[in-house]
Design a protein around this motif. Structure first.
Motif, PDB file in Angstrom:
ATOM      1  N   GLN A  47      29.335   1.325  -0.631  1.00  0.00           N
ATOM      2  CA  GLN A  47      27.879   1.351   0.208  1.00  0.00           C
ATOM      3  C   GLN A  47      26.857   0.662  -0.445  1.00  0.00           C
ATOM      4  O   GLN A  47      25.829   0.776  -0.063  1.00  0.00           O
ATOM      5  N   GLY A  48      27.329   0.001  -1.529  1.00  0.00           N
ATOM      6  CA  GLY A  48      26.351  -0.738  -2.277  1.00  0.00           C
ATOM      7  C   GLY A  48      25.509   0.007  -3.337  1.00  0.00           C
ATOM      8  O   GLY A  48      24.464  -0.476  -3.634  1.00  0.00           O
ATOM      9  N   LEU A  49      25.965   1.193  -3.788  1.00  0.00           N
ATOM     10  CA  LEU A  49      25.282   1.907  -4.859  1.00  0.00           C
ATOM     11  C   LEU A  49      26.286   1.941  -5.997  1.00  0.00           C
ATOM     12  O   LEU A  49      27.389   1.373  -6.124  1.00  0.00           O
ATOM     13  N   PHE A  50      25.713   2.100  -7.290  1.00  0.00           N
ATOM     14  CA  PHE A  50      26.335   2.352  -8.464  1.00  0.00           C
ATOM     15  C   PHE A  50      25.563   3.353  -9.221  1.00  0.00           C
ATOM     16  O   PHE A  50      24.487   3.441  -9.141  1.00  0.00           O
ATOM     17  N   SER A  89      20.602   0.992  -6.026  1.00  0.00           N
ATOM     18  CA  SER A  89      20.980   0.000  -5.118  1.00  0.00           C
ATOM     19  C   SER A  89      19.579  -0.956  -5.220  1.00  0.00           C
ATOM     20  O   SER A  89      18.575  -0.675  -4.654  1.00  0.00           O
ATOM     21  N   PRO A  90      19.834  -2.104  -6.161  1.00  0.00           N
ATOM     22  CA  PRO A  90      18.569  -2.813  -6.398  1.00  0.00           C
ATOM     23  C   PRO A  90      17.793  -3.403  -5.217  1.00  0.00           C
ATOM     24  O   PRO A  90      18.829  -4.048  -4.174  1.00  0.00           O
ATOM     25  N   VAL A  91      16.491  -3.409  -4.988  1.00  0.00           N
ATOM     26  CA  VAL A  91      16.007  -4.062  -3.942  1.00  0.00           C
ATOM     27  C   VAL A  91      16.067  -5.591  -3.691  1.00  0.00           C
ATOM     28  O   VAL A  91      16.273  -6.304  -3.043  1.00  0.00           O
ATOM     29  N   HIS A  92      16.195  -6.300  -5.044  1.00  0.00           N
ATOM     30  CA  HIS A  92      16.458  -7.451  -5.364  1.00  0.00           C
ATOM     31  C   HIS A  92      17.948  -7.571  -6.182  1.00  0.00           C
ATOM     32  O   HIS A  92      17.878  -7.257  -7.432  1.00  0.00           O
ATOM     33  N   ARG A  93      18.914  -7.980  -5.615  1.00  0.00           N
ATOM     34  CA  ARG A  93      20.567  -7.773  -6.181  1.00  0.00           C
ATOM     35  C   ARG A  93      20.803  -9.198  -6.801  1.00  0.00           C
ATOM     36  O   ARG A  93      20.552 -10.232  -6.364  1.00  0.00           O
ATOM     37  N   GLY A  94      21.294  -8.937  -8.053  1.00  0.00           N
ATOM     38  CA  GLY A  94      21.487 -10.277  -8.695  1.00  0.00           C
ATOM     39  C   GLY A  94      22.744 -10.641  -8.276  1.00  0.00           C
ATOM     40  O   GLY A  94      23.885  -9.826  -8.518  1.00  0.00           O
ATOM     41  N   VAL A  95      23.318 -11.719  -7.735  1.00  0.00           N
ATOM     42  CA  VAL A  95      24.515 -12.222  -7.797  1.00  0.00           C
ATOM     43  C   VAL A  95      24.849 -13.557  -7.922  1.00  0.00           C
ATOM     44  O   VAL A  95      24.145 -14.526  -8.317  1.00  0.00           O
ATOM     45  N   SER A  98      20.121 -18.604 -16.047  1.00  0.00           N
ATOM     46  CA  SER A  98      20.540 -19.704 -16.510  1.00  0.00           C
ATOM     47  C   SER A  98      21.964 -20.184 -16.292  1.00  0.00           C
ATOM     48  O   SER A  98      22.453 -21.185 -16.405  1.00  0.00           O
ATOM     49  N   LEU A  99      22.870 -19.036 -16.069  1.00  0.00           N
ATOM     50  CA  LEU A  99      24.123 -19.292 -15.610  1.00  0.00           C
ATOM     51  C   LEU A  99      24.584 -19.258 -14.167  1.00  0.00           C
ATOM     52  O   LEU A  99      25.653 -19.642 -13.917  1.00  0.00           O
ATOM     53  N   GLY A 100      23.468 -19.265 -13.411  1.00  0.00           N
ATOM     54  CA  GLY A 100      23.648 -19.470 -11.836  1.00  0.00           C
ATOM     55  C   GLY A 100      23.406 -18.362 -11.078  1.00  0.00           C
ATOM     56  O   GLY A 100      23.518 -18.384  -9.858  1.00  0.00           O
ATOM     57  N   VAL A 101      23.058 -17.290 -11.858  1.00  0.00           N
ATOM     58  CA  VAL A 101      22.710 -15.868 -10.858  1.00  0.00           C
ATOM     59  C   VAL A 101      21.742 -16.320 -10.231  1.00  0.00           C
ATOM     60  O   VAL A 101      20.702 -16.556 -10.599  1.00  0.00           O
ATOM     61  N   ARG A 102      21.614 -15.724  -8.827  1.00  0.00           N
ATOM     62  CA  ARG A 102      20.264 -15.541  -7.933  1.00  0.00           C
ATOM     63  C   ARG A 102      20.128 -14.083  -7.588  1.00  0.00           C
ATOM     64  O   ARG A 102      21.065 -13.586  -7.641  1.00  0.00           O
ATOM     65  N   GLU A 103      19.012 -13.950  -6.779  1.00  0.00           N
ATOM     66  CA  GLU A 103      18.599 -12.774  -6.350  1.00  0.00           C
ATOM     67  C   GLU A 103      19.033 -12.864  -4.701  1.00  0.00           C
ATOM     68  O   GLU A 103      18.185 -13.944  -4.195  1.00  0.00           O
ATOM     69  N   ILE A 104      19.232 -11.807  -4.013  1.00  0.00           N
ATOM     70  CA  ILE A 104      19.293 -11.948  -2.668  1.00  0.00           C
ATOM     71  C   ILE A 104      18.641 -10.340  -2.338  1.00  0.00           C
ATOM     72  O   ILE A 104      18.780  -9.387  -3.156  1.00  0.00           O
ATOM     73  N   GLY A 105      18.183 -10.191  -1.437  1.00  0.00           N
ATOM     74  CA  GLY A 105      17.510  -8.799  -0.951  1.00  0.00           C
ATOM     75  C   GLY A 105      18.585  -7.776  -0.622  1.00  0.00           C
ATOM     76  O   GLY A 105      19.947  -7.896  -0.257  1.00  0.00           O
ATOM     77  N   ARG A 106      18.153  -6.497  -0.705  1.00  0.00           N
ATOM     78  CA  ARG A 106      19.070  -5.358  -0.649  1.00  0.00           C
ATOM     79  C   ARG A 106      19.823  -5.550   0.731  1.00  0.00           C
ATOM     80  O   ARG A 106      21.148  -5.240   0.934  1.00  0.00           O
TER      81      ARG A 106
END
Length: 227
Positions: A43-46, A61-67, A197-205
């Protein structure tokens, strides 16, 4: 294949976050039984402790998720050279990787006895995995997390030699990059400058939660198909 544990008696829904839409913390309490932890991830939590062992467990569940999508991994020339200096192994030293990540001497440590017990159990059931870097028979770096369909939920990483944890991430992406690679991603929870720096970006929750059912439907990579 991983063993599905008994279902949790708790229900999670990150869409029902608290009154503050900018708060990454969305729930408190529950337990850390395998079925509960898996239900939360689906469900998107940890889980992550709030403080002492007497405090209730926090569910985030981060508002701005690093993926990190596999095609965005940035491998510099120096990192590519470093990859030749280490041996990458999978699931040969899960407990040692977990304990290295939990080393109390590390700043901002959060892995307590409750988390350690929970993820060791998930490893025994085939859900939690480690990607390790070795040199001359010594464990010098690695990472661990949960493999859930097309998501690898990264929890923590460590290094004892320069670039050892980065090489573990490269090894993880290589393992995930199969015929379903375009459908997979690595969830790093929060973006940092180092991860960016390794390519991770943020997407919204909401975007992450919207993509999650499709990601969970992707087959596990062969390297993570069992304990």
């Amino acid at each position: 294949m991983p063993v599905e544990p008994p279902p949790s008696r708790w229900a999670f829904d990150a869409h029902l976050a608290g009154s503050d839409p900018d708060d990454d913390l969305v729930a408190l309490g529950a337990d850390l039984e395998p079925g509960t932890v898996l239900a939360a991830y689906r469900q998107g939590l940890f889980p992550m402790p709030l403080g002492s062992a007497r405090d209730p467990m926090g569910w985030w569940s981060p508002v701005h998720r690093g993926v990190l999508t596999l095609d965005r991994l940035v491998v510099s020339r120096s990192l590519r050279r470093a990859c030749r200096d280490f041996e990458v192994r999978v699931d040969t030293a899960f407990a040692e990787v977990l304990d290295a990540c939990a080393d109390p001497r590390r700043p901002h440590g959060w892995i307590d006895r409750r988390i350690r017990t929970a993820y060791l159990h998930l490893h025994e059931l085939g859900w939690a995995h480690s990607v390790e870097t070795w040199r001359d028979g010594r464990l010098v770096g690695g990472l661990y997390g949960l493999a859930l369909g097309g998501v690898f939920a990264g929890e923590s990483m460590f290094h004892r030699e320069r670039d050892a944890s980065k090489v573990a991430l490269v090894g993880l992406v290589d393992l995930l990059d199969d015929e379903h690679g375009e459908q997979r991603l690595v969830d790093v929870q929060w973006q940092t400058d180092h991860l960016a720096s390794l390519g991770v970006r943020e997407i919204g929750r909401e975007e992450y939660l919207g993509r999650l059912p499709g990601l969970l439907a992707v087959p596990l990579p062969r390297g993570f198909a069992g304990p």
